[in-house]
Motif scaffolding. Sequence first.
Motif, short mmCIF file in Angstrom:
data_model
loop_
_atom_site.label_atom_id
_atom_site.label_comp_id
_atom_site.label_asym_id
_atom_site.label_seq_id
_atom_site.Cartn_x
_atom_site.Cartn_y
_atom_site.Cartn_z
N MET A 148 0.84 -1.16 0.00
CA MET A 148 0.00 0.00 0.00
C MET A 148 0.89 1.23 0.00
O MET A 148 1.91 1.27 0.67
CB MET A 148 -0.90 -0.03 1.23
N VAL A 175 -1.92 5.35 3.19
CA VAL A 175 -1.84 5.08 4.62
C VAL A 175 -1.95 6.39 5.40
O VAL A 175 -2.65 6.47 6.41
CB VAL A 175 -0.54 4.33 4.98
N THR A 215 -0.70 -1.82 13.83
CA THR A 215 -1.84 -1.89 12.91
C THR A 215 -1.49 -1.25 11.58
O THR A 215 -1.72 -1.84 10.51
CB THR A 215 -3.07 -1.19 13.53
N PHE A 216 -0.93 -0.05 11.62
CA PHE A 216 -0.62 0.63 10.36
C PHE A 216 0.61 0.03 9.67
O PHE A 216 0.69 0.06 8.44
CB PHE A 216 -0.49 2.14 10.59
N LYS A 269 1.22 -3.20 9.72
CA LYS A 269 0.63 -4.39 9.09
C LYS A 269 -0.13 -4.00 7.83
O LYS A 269 -0.06 -4.71 6.82
CB LYS A 269 -0.31 -5.09 10.09
N LEU A 270 -0.81 -2.88 7.87
CA LEU A 270 -1.54 -2.39 6.70
C LEU A 270 -0.57 -2.16 5.54
O LEU A 270 -0.86 -2.52 4.40
CB LEU A 270 -2.29 -1.11 7.04
N LEU A 293 0.58 -5.52 4.14
CA LEU A 293 -0.44 -6.26 3.38
C LEU A 293 -0.52 -5.82 1.93
O LEU A 293 -0.87 -6.60 1.06
CB LEU A 293 -1.82 -6.09 4.04
N ILE A 301 -7.65 -0.44 -0.45
CA ILE A 301 -8.85 -0.24 0.36
C ILE A 301 -9.75 0.75 -0.36
O ILE A 301 -9.34 1.87 -0.66
CB ILE A 301 -8.49 0.30 1.76
N PRO A 353 -13.38 1.22 5.35
CA PRO A 353 -11.97 1.07 5.74
C PRO A 353 -11.76 1.11 7.26
O PRO A 353 -10.84 0.49 7.76
CB PRO A 353 -11.28 2.25 5.06
N PHE A 401 -12.08 -2.31 8.52
CA PHE A 401 -10.91 -3.08 8.09
C PHE A 401 -9.73 -2.80 9.03
O PHE A 401 -9.02 -3.72 9.45
CB PHE A 401 -10.54 -2.75 6.64
N LEU A 402 -9.52 -1.54 9.39
CA LEU A 402 -8.44 -1.18 10.31
C LEU A 402 -8.69 -1.78 11.70
O LEU A 402 -7.76 -2.28 12.34
CB LEU A 402 -8.30 0.34 10.41
N ILE A 430 -7.75 -5.41 11.60
CA ILE A 430 -6.30 -5.63 11.69
C ILE A 430 -5.84 -5.49 13.14
O ILE A 430 -5.12 -6.35 13.66
CB ILE A 430 -5.54 -4.64 10.78
#
Length: 176
Positions: free
Chosen positions: A1, A6, A38-39, A41-42, A45, A49, A55, A58-59, A62
Motif C-alpha cells: 500500500m 496510509v 496496525t498501520f 501491518k496495513l 499487506l 482499500i 476502511p 478493516f483497520l 487488523i
Amino acid sequence: METEMVSQLIDQFGMDVMRFCRKLTFCSEDAQDLYQQTFLKLMELRVAIRKEENPRAFLFSIANGIWKNECRKLRRRARIAPSISISRMQEENEQIQDSADTQSQVLEQMQQEELRRAVERLEPKYKTPIILMYTFGMKVEEIAKIEHLPQATVKTRLRRARQKLKTEMEERGYGI
C-alpha cells in the motif's frame, strides 16, 4: 500500500483506531504499540482499500487480529512466568490521589471503574464485541465482519457479555 494512502487513512481514522486500541488494551503504552503495529501491518499487506467497503472496520479488524495474537502470546508466557503490570498499579494510585470530588462524583467514578475492570476481565471473545458496540457504536453486522463471525454468534456473545457484566456488577453491590 502506498504511503500516501496510509497517511490519508491515519488522518481520517487514526483517532478511532487509537481509541479502539486503548479500549482493547486498557494501557496507553500498549495501545500506542498496537496502533503502530496496525498501520505497519496495513503497509505490509499491500491491499487496496476502497472507501465504499468501510476502511474503518478493516483497520479495526487488523488491530483486533494483532491484539488477539498478543493475548495468546501473553497467556503462554503467563503460564511459564506470571508478571504484574507496574503501569496499571501507577495509574490506579494516581486516580486515588486525584479524587477530591464530591461524594456523588466519587461514587460514579467508582462504578465506572468497576464496570471498566469488569469489561477488562471478560474473555476476549466477549470483550471485543462489547467495546465495538458500546464505545464505537458499531452495528452487529460490522462487528461480525471485523471478528470474522456470523451475526448470530456476535449477538450471542453480546448477550452473554451483558449477562456476565450484570451479574458481576450486582455481586459488587451495583444496580440492586
